[in-house]
Design an enzyme around this catalytic site. Structure first.
Site, PDB file in Angstrom:
ATOM      1  N   GLY A   1       0.629  -5.009   0.834  1.00  0.00           N
ATOM      2  CA  GLY A   1      -0.532  -5.056  -0.059  1.00  0.00           C
ATOM      3  C   GLY A   1      -0.218  -5.678  -1.410  1.00  0.00           C
ATOM      4  O   GLY A   1      -1.114  -6.209  -2.071  1.00  0.00           O
TER       5      GLY A   1
ATOM      6  N   GLU B   1      -0.504  -9.261  -0.851  1.00  0.00           N
ATOM      7  CA  GLU B   1      -1.936  -9.514  -0.628  1.00  0.00           C
ATOM      8  C   GLU B   1      -2.718  -9.462  -1.944  1.00  0.00           C
ATOM      9  O   GLU B   1      -3.646 -10.252  -2.152  1.00  0.00           O
ATOM     10  CB  GLU B   1      -2.476  -8.502   0.387  1.00  0.00           C
ATOM     11  CG  GLU B   1      -1.871  -8.741   1.770  1.00  0.00           C
ATOM     12  CD  GLU B   1      -2.139  -7.618   2.759  1.00  0.00           C
ATOM     13  OE1 GLU B   1      -1.964  -6.424   2.384  1.00  0.00           O
ATOM     14  OE2 GLU B   1      -2.528  -7.912   3.898  1.00  0.00           O
TER      15      GLU B   1
ATOM     16  N   GLU C   1       4.584  -5.101   7.172  1.00  0.00           N
ATOM     17  CA  GLU C   1       3.829  -4.069   7.885  1.00  0.00           C
ATOM     18  C   GLU C   1       4.283  -3.881   9.327  1.00  0.00           C
ATOM     19  O   GLU C   1       4.229  -2.778   9.874  1.00  0.00           O
ATOM     20  CB  GLU C   1       2.326  -4.405   7.880  1.00  0.00           C
ATOM     21  CG  GLU C   1       1.664  -4.266   6.512  1.00  0.00           C
ATOM     22  CD  GLU C   1       1.702  -5.522   5.661  1.00  0.00           C
ATOM     23  OE1 GLU C   1       2.494  -6.445   5.959  1.00  0.00           O
ATOM     24  OE2 GLU C   1       0.935  -5.577   4.682  1.00  0.00           O
TER      25      GLU C   1
ATOM     26  N   ALA D   1       0.865  -1.177   0.000  1.00  0.00           N
ATOM     27  CA  ALA D   1       0.000   0.000   0.000  1.00  0.00           C
ATOM     28  C   ALA D   1       0.902   1.227   0.000  1.00  0.00           C
ATOM     29  O   ALA D   1       2.061   1.155   0.422  1.00  0.00           O
ATOM     30  CB  ALA D   1      -0.898  -0.017   1.226  1.00  0.00           C
TER      31      ALA D   1
HETATM   32  C1  HXC Z   1       5.040   4.487  -1.133  1.00  0.00           C
HETATM   33  C2  HXC Z   1       6.977   3.573  -1.931  1.00  0.00           C
HETATM   34  C3  HXC Z   1       6.620   2.313  -1.374  1.00  0.00           C
HETATM   35  C4  HXC Z   1       5.378   2.211  -0.677  1.00  0.00           C
HETATM   36  C5  HXC Z   1       8.528   2.110  -2.358  1.00  0.00           C
HETATM   37  N1  HXC Z   1       8.162   3.384  -2.528  1.00  0.00           N
HETATM   38  N2  HXC Z   1       7.611   1.440  -1.655  1.00  0.00           N
HETATM   39  N3  HXC Z   1       6.184   4.636  -1.804  1.00  0.00           N
HETATM   40  N4  HXC Z   1       4.636   3.326  -0.576  1.00  0.00           N
HETATM   41  N5  HXC Z   1       4.936   1.054  -0.152  1.00  0.00           N
HETATM   42  C6  HXC Z   1       8.909   4.454  -3.230  1.00  0.00           C
HETATM   43  C7  HXC Z   1      10.097   4.945  -2.442  1.00  0.00           C
HETATM   44  O1  HXC Z   1       9.701   5.905  -1.488  1.00  0.00           O
HETATM   45  C8  HXC Z   1      10.954   5.526  -3.536  1.00  0.00           C
HETATM   46  O2  HXC Z   1      10.475   6.804  -3.936  1.00  0.00           O
HETATM   47  C9  HXC Z   1      10.711   4.591  -4.701  1.00  0.00           C
HETATM   48  O3  HXC Z   1       9.460   3.931  -4.420  1.00  0.00           O
HETATM   49  C10 HXC Z   1      11.794   3.515  -4.825  1.00  0.00           C
HETATM   50  O4  HXC Z   1      11.927   2.864  -3.573  1.00  0.00           O
HETATM   51  P1  HXC Z   1      13.315   2.722  -2.798  1.00  0.00           P
HETATM   52  O5  HXC Z   1      12.995   2.482  -1.373  1.00  0.00           O
HETATM   53  O6  HXC Z   1      14.208   3.872  -3.107  1.00  0.00           O
HETATM   54  O7  HXC Z   1      13.903   1.402  -3.486  1.00  0.00           O
HETATM   55  P2  HXC Z   1      14.874   0.305  -2.838  1.00  0.00           P
HETATM   56  O8  HXC Z   1      15.949   0.975  -2.030  1.00  0.00           O
HETATM   57  O9  HXC Z   1      15.265  -0.585  -3.965  1.00  0.00           O
HETATM   58  O10 HXC Z   1      13.965  -0.512  -1.790  1.00  0.00           O
HETATM   59  C11 HXC Z   1      12.869  -1.264  -2.267  1.00  0.00           C
HETATM   60  C12 HXC Z   1      11.983  -1.693  -1.061  1.00  0.00           C
HETATM   61  C13 HXC Z   1      11.580  -0.425  -0.254  1.00  0.00           C
HETATM   62  C14 HXC Z   1      12.734  -2.681  -0.175  1.00  0.00           C
HETATM   63  C15 HXC Z   1      10.765  -2.394  -1.671  1.00  0.00           C
HETATM   64  O11 HXC Z   1      11.051   0.549  -1.163  1.00  0.00           O
HETATM   65  C16 HXC Z   1      10.551  -0.699   0.793  1.00  0.00           C
HETATM   66  O12 HXC Z   1      10.835  -1.220   1.865  1.00  0.00           O
HETATM   67  N6  HXC Z   1       9.281  -0.261   0.527  1.00  0.00           N
HETATM   68  C17 HXC Z   1       8.204  -0.361   1.476  1.00  0.00           C
HETATM   69  C18 HXC Z   1       7.722  -1.794   1.594  1.00  0.00           C
HETATM   70  C19 HXC Z   1       6.611  -1.908   2.629  1.00  0.00           C
HETATM   71  O13 HXC Z   1       6.792  -1.618   3.818  1.00  0.00           O
HETATM   72  N7  HXC Z   1       5.399  -2.307   2.204  1.00  0.00           N
HETATM   73  C20 HXC Z   1       4.257  -2.483   3.060  1.00  0.00           C
HETATM   74  C21 HXC Z   1       3.407  -1.231   3.028  1.00  0.00           C
HETATM   75  S1  HXC Z   1       2.065  -1.336   4.186  1.00  0.00           S
HETATM   76  P3  HXC Z   1      11.187   8.175  -3.464  1.00  0.00           P
HETATM   77  O14 HXC Z   1      10.477   9.191  -4.286  1.00  0.00           O
HETATM   78  O15 HXC Z   1      10.904   8.292  -2.015  1.00  0.00           O
HETATM   79  O16 HXC Z   1      12.635   7.998  -3.767  1.00  0.00           O
HETATM   80  C22 HXC Z   1       0.868  -2.251   3.416  1.00  0.00           C
HETATM   81  C23 HXC Z   1      -0.419  -2.467   4.171  1.00  0.00           C
HETATM   82  C24 HXC Z   1      -1.499  -3.130   3.343  1.00  0.00           C
HETATM   83  O17 HXC Z   1       1.044  -2.691   2.335  1.00  0.00           O
HETATM   84  C25 HXC Z   1      -2.886  -2.791   3.825  1.00  0.00           C
HETATM   85  C26 HXC Z   1      -3.651  -1.954   2.847  1.00  0.00           C
HETATM   86  C27 HXC Z   1      -4.923  -1.353   3.331  1.00  0.00           C
END
Ligand code: HXC
Length: 257
Positions: free
Chosen positions: A108, A111, A131, A65
């Site tokens: 997400g 999911e 998460e 998400a």
């Molecule tokens: C918003 C995101 C994002 C996310 C990545 N980006 N994941 N933006 N939401 N979930 C953005 C980063 O901010 C960045 O933009 C660009 O995408 C590239 O990501 P990087 O982090 O620079 O890449 P990298 O170093 O290769 O790392 C990749 C990664 C990391 C390991 C996947 O991005 C990461 O940990 N992302 C979050 C993963 C996560 O926690 N997902 C769960 C979300 S909660 P900028 O512009 O900042 O450089 C969820 C709840 C579900 O999903 C329930 C729904 C209702």
């Protein structure tokens, strides 16, 4: 229809949805949810479509998400935003969906893959429910579908530690049905979808509904559903055609009726 966050295409009897927010690793924001649900329900209503493929980019299926969109929201905002209700419409479509996953399928994103019926992974795929690292928990089925897919202990390992698992571990665990070289991912997903789309639609819908019943209900209820659905297919043309074709040693000519 032109969409902001996805690319949509029809190839033969297969509808393709490609998540396309490269600036955010395909993070699932509200617009992307609207787009995917609209495209998928459109394909689902189209008798010319027999299967759907959902895919992302080489780097990410979807990294979860959209954290930046969610960050400032209250608990009430999250409920009122109806993220869950709208994604349930995707999970409820009748047409089988193949998820073709390369790179990150996190939160997400994992999911969303689990709302599909078959998950095929590139050897680059990484799955996880991170998460817990953000101070929350999975919100779109990660604690429910993942457990049913891979069992309590493997699911607990992922949900409680927030670690990622690679494609090989995901296949061994039963989340992924096939792992292929990244270069072959779309071709392989297309083959699976074409195969499904070549069958008779009433039987394909019934098969998916019966599998859903197994996920969602008790064994007794699921068996009752299966028996009813099996019997109902004997009033289709395609059941007569499929069985006649077998007897006559030829391939069936299904008419989806
Ligand atoms: C918003 C995101 C994002 C996310 C990545 N980006 N994941 N933006 N939401 N979930 C953005 C980063 O901010 C960045 O933009 C660009 O995408 C590239 O990501 P990087 O982090 O620079 O890449 P990298 O170093 O290769 O790392 C990749 C990664 C990391 C390991 C996947 O991005 C990461 O940990 N992302 C979050 C993963 C996560 O926690 N997902 C769960 C979300 S909660 P900028 O512009 O900042 O450089 C969820 C709840 C579900 O999903 C329930 C729904 C209702």
């Amino acid at each position: 229809t032109e969409y902001e966050t996805i690319l949509v295409e029809t190839r033969g009897r297969v509808g393709w949805i490609t998540l396309h927010r490269p600036e955010a690793l395909n993070a699932l924001n509200t617009q992307l949810m609207h787009d995917v649900v609209d495209a998928a329900t459109g394909f689902d209503a189209d008798r010319g479509i027999g299967a759907i493929v959902v895919t992302g980019s080489e780097r990410a299926f979807a990294a979860g998400a959209d954290i930046k969109e969610m960050e400032a929201k209250s608990g009430l905002d999250m409920i009122m935003g109806d993220h869950f209700g709208e994604w349930s419409r995707f999970a409820a479509i009748r047409t089988p969906v193949v998820a073709a996953v390369a790179g990150y399928a996190l939160g997400g994103g994992c999911e969303l893959a689990m709302m599909c019926d078959i998950i095929i992974a590139a050897d680059t795929a990484k799955f996880g429910q991170p998460e817990i690292n953000l101070g929350v928990i999975p919100g779109l089925g990660g604690s429910q579908r993942l457990l049913r897919a891979i069992g309590y202990y493997k699911a607990a390992d992922l949900v409680l530690t927030g670690r990622m698992m690679d494609a090989v571990e995901a296949e061994r665990s039963g989340l992924v049905s096939r792992v292929v070289p990244a270069a072959d991912l779309l071709a392989e997903a297309g083959k699976i979808a074409d195969t499904i789309a070549s069958k008779s639609l009433p039987s394909v819908f019934a098969a998916k509904a019966a599998l859903d019943a197994a996920m969602e209900t008790t064994l007794a209820e699921g068996l009752r559903f299966e028996r009813q659905a099996f019997a109902a297919l004997f009033s289709t043309h395609d059941q007569k055609e499929g069985m006649a074709a077998f007897r006559e040693k030829r391939s069936p000519d299904f008419t989806n009726s």
